[in-house]
Design a protein around this motif. Structure first.
Motif, short mmCIF file in Angstrom:
data_model
loop_
_atom_site.label_atom_id
_atom_site.label_comp_id
_atom_site.label_asym_id
_atom_site.label_seq_id
_atom_site.Cartn_x
_atom_site.Cartn_y
_atom_site.Cartn_z
N TYR A 1 -144.99 44.42 -1.43
CA TYR A 1 -145.37 46.14 -1.39
C TYR A 1 -145.00 46.61 -2.52
O TYR A 1 -145.68 47.29 -3.24
CB TYR A 1 -145.16 46.42 -0.10
N ARG A 2 -143.51 46.61 -2.82
CA ARG A 2 -143.00 47.43 -3.75
C ARG A 2 -143.45 46.99 -5.30
O ARG A 2 -143.43 47.79 -6.02
CB ARG A 2 -141.48 47.32 -3.94
N THR A 3 -143.80 45.70 -5.37
CA THR A 3 -144.35 45.33 -6.67
C THR A 3 -145.65 45.63 -6.78
O THR A 3 -146.30 46.21 -7.88
CB THR A 3 -144.22 43.82 -6.84
N ASP A 4 -146.66 45.38 -5.71
CA ASP A 4 -148.16 45.40 -5.96
C ASP A 4 -148.71 46.87 -5.31
O ASP A 4 -149.55 47.50 -6.04
CB ASP A 4 -148.62 44.46 -4.98
N MET A 5 -148.12 47.17 -4.34
CA MET A 5 -148.76 48.40 -3.80
C MET A 5 -148.00 49.74 -4.04
O MET A 5 -148.59 50.94 -4.36
CB MET A 5 -148.68 48.45 -2.30
N ASN B 1 -151.06 53.98 5.38
CA ASN B 1 -151.40 53.85 4.20
C ASN B 1 -152.76 54.13 3.76
O ASN B 1 -153.08 55.15 3.41
CB ASN B 1 -150.78 52.62 3.58
N TYR B 2 -153.58 53.08 3.88
CA TYR B 2 -154.99 53.13 3.58
C TYR B 2 -155.24 53.77 2.11
O TYR B 2 -155.76 55.02 2.44
CB TYR B 2 -155.77 53.54 5.14
N ALA B 3 -154.90 53.14 1.13
CA ALA B 3 -155.10 53.49 -0.14
C ALA B 3 -156.40 54.06 -0.50
O ALA B 3 -156.61 55.27 -1.27
CB ALA B 3 -154.58 52.59 -1.23
N ARG C 1 -149.35 51.89 -6.83
CA ARG C 1 -150.45 52.52 -6.71
C ARG C 1 -150.27 53.78 -5.89
O ARG C 1 -150.79 54.93 -6.07
CB ARG C 1 -151.35 51.63 -6.05
N VAL C 2 -149.23 53.79 -5.11
CA VAL C 2 -149.14 54.85 -4.14
C VAL C 2 -148.59 56.03 -4.94
O VAL C 2 -148.95 57.05 -4.87
CB VAL C 2 -148.16 54.51 -3.05
N ARG C 3 -147.59 55.67 -5.91
CA ARG C 3 -146.89 56.71 -6.65
C ARG C 3 -147.90 57.38 -7.49
O ARG C 3 -147.93 58.68 -7.65
CB ARG C 3 -145.72 56.22 -7.62
N THR C 4 -148.77 56.67 -8.08
CA THR C 4 -150.00 57.14 -8.77
C THR C 4 -150.83 58.09 -8.19
O THR C 4 -150.87 59.26 -8.63
CB THR C 4 -150.79 56.26 -9.53
N LEU C 5 -151.16 57.80 -7.15
CA LEU C 5 -152.11 58.65 -6.10
C LEU C 5 -151.41 60.06 -5.80
O LEU C 5 -151.87 60.98 -5.55
CB LEU C 5 -152.55 57.96 -4.95
N LEU D 1 -146.09 57.71 4.37
CA LEU D 1 -146.72 56.61 3.48
C LEU D 1 -145.59 55.52 3.59
O LEU D 1 -144.26 56.01 3.63
CB LEU D 1 -147.23 56.93 2.38
N GLY D 2 -146.04 54.34 3.63
CA GLY D 2 -144.90 53.39 3.21
C GLY D 2 -145.43 51.91 3.93
O GLY D 2 -146.50 51.98 4.49
N CYS D 3 -144.57 50.91 3.36
CA CYS D 3 -144.88 49.42 3.59
C CYS D 3 -145.05 49.48 5.25
O CYS D 3 -144.41 50.19 6.06
CB CYS D 3 -143.85 48.92 3.14
N GLY D 4 -145.73 48.59 5.81
CA GLY D 4 -145.50 47.97 7.24
C GLY D 4 -144.07 47.72 7.46
O GLY D 4 -143.52 47.00 6.60
N GLY D 5 -143.68 47.89 8.50
CA GLY D 5 -142.23 47.79 9.22
C GLY D 5 -141.44 48.69 8.41
O GLY D 5 -140.10 48.68 8.75
#
Length: 190
Positions: free
Chosen positions: A142-146, A81-83, A149-153, A21-25
């Protein structure tokens, strides 16, 4: 406070079911291909499943079903990703790698990818390089918004898995060189 609170971080012994998982790029595809070659595991790039060659998305139910079929296998690496479908992969993974790189690093990764493929199709993944202002904004935030959410999932669906949070390209390179290799066609053992 530790940003990784609640996430297991211990040595990985012969991972067989890896979600990246991770941000684009951030380098998900590069790492997935490297691990696939090192560990002799099949690699799936979710962008190649999600988009067709005209950038039309796969219907959500079909996309989720494709992932359920993939994770039913004994061994795999899936990057993306695809949360909305992330719980499917997290629940089945024995290893979760979260590339939590700075926005500047990811934006540089996107720029170099764009230059490498000249905006065309990526030969190894079948995905076209598509950069829009919305995508750049997504990467920048990404680090602020997404990422939260990824950590929670991850905490909710991957408590059983080895979870690695890597925050730099150097950390990714250093970690990936420590993995045990698999010989081609060697049986996977625990």
């Amino acid at each position: 406070m530790d940003r990784n609170a609640g996430m297991a971080q211990h040595a990985i012994q012969r991972p067989r079911r890896i979600a990246i998982l991770g941000c684009g790029g951030s380098g998900k595809t590069v790492l997935a291909n490297r691990l696939g070659a090192t560990l002799n595991l099949p690699v799936t790039h979710l962008d190649a499943l999600y988009y067709d060659d005209t950038w039309q998305p796969t219907p959500p139910t079909q996309f989720a079903d494709q992932q359920r079929s993939l994770v039913a296998g004994d061994a795999w690496i899936i990057d993306g990703n695809y949360a909305s479908t992330l719980p499917i992969r997290l629940a089945a993974a024995d290893t979760v790698i979260f590339l939590d790189l700075p926005a500047a690093t990811c934006l540089w990764g996107i720029a170099t990818r764009r230059w490498r493929y000249r905006g065309g199709q990526h030969s190894r993944t079948g995905v076209y390089d598509r950069i829009t202002w919305n995508f750049i904004r997504y990467v920048y935030r990404y680090r602020t918004d997404m990422a939260p959410r990824v950590r929670t999932l991850i905490a909710e669906h991957a408590a059983h898995a080895n979870v690695l949070v890597l925050r730099s390209r150097r950390a990714v390179d250093r970690w990936s060189t420590t993995l045990p290799t698999q010989q081609p066609n060697a049986p996977h053992t625990d």
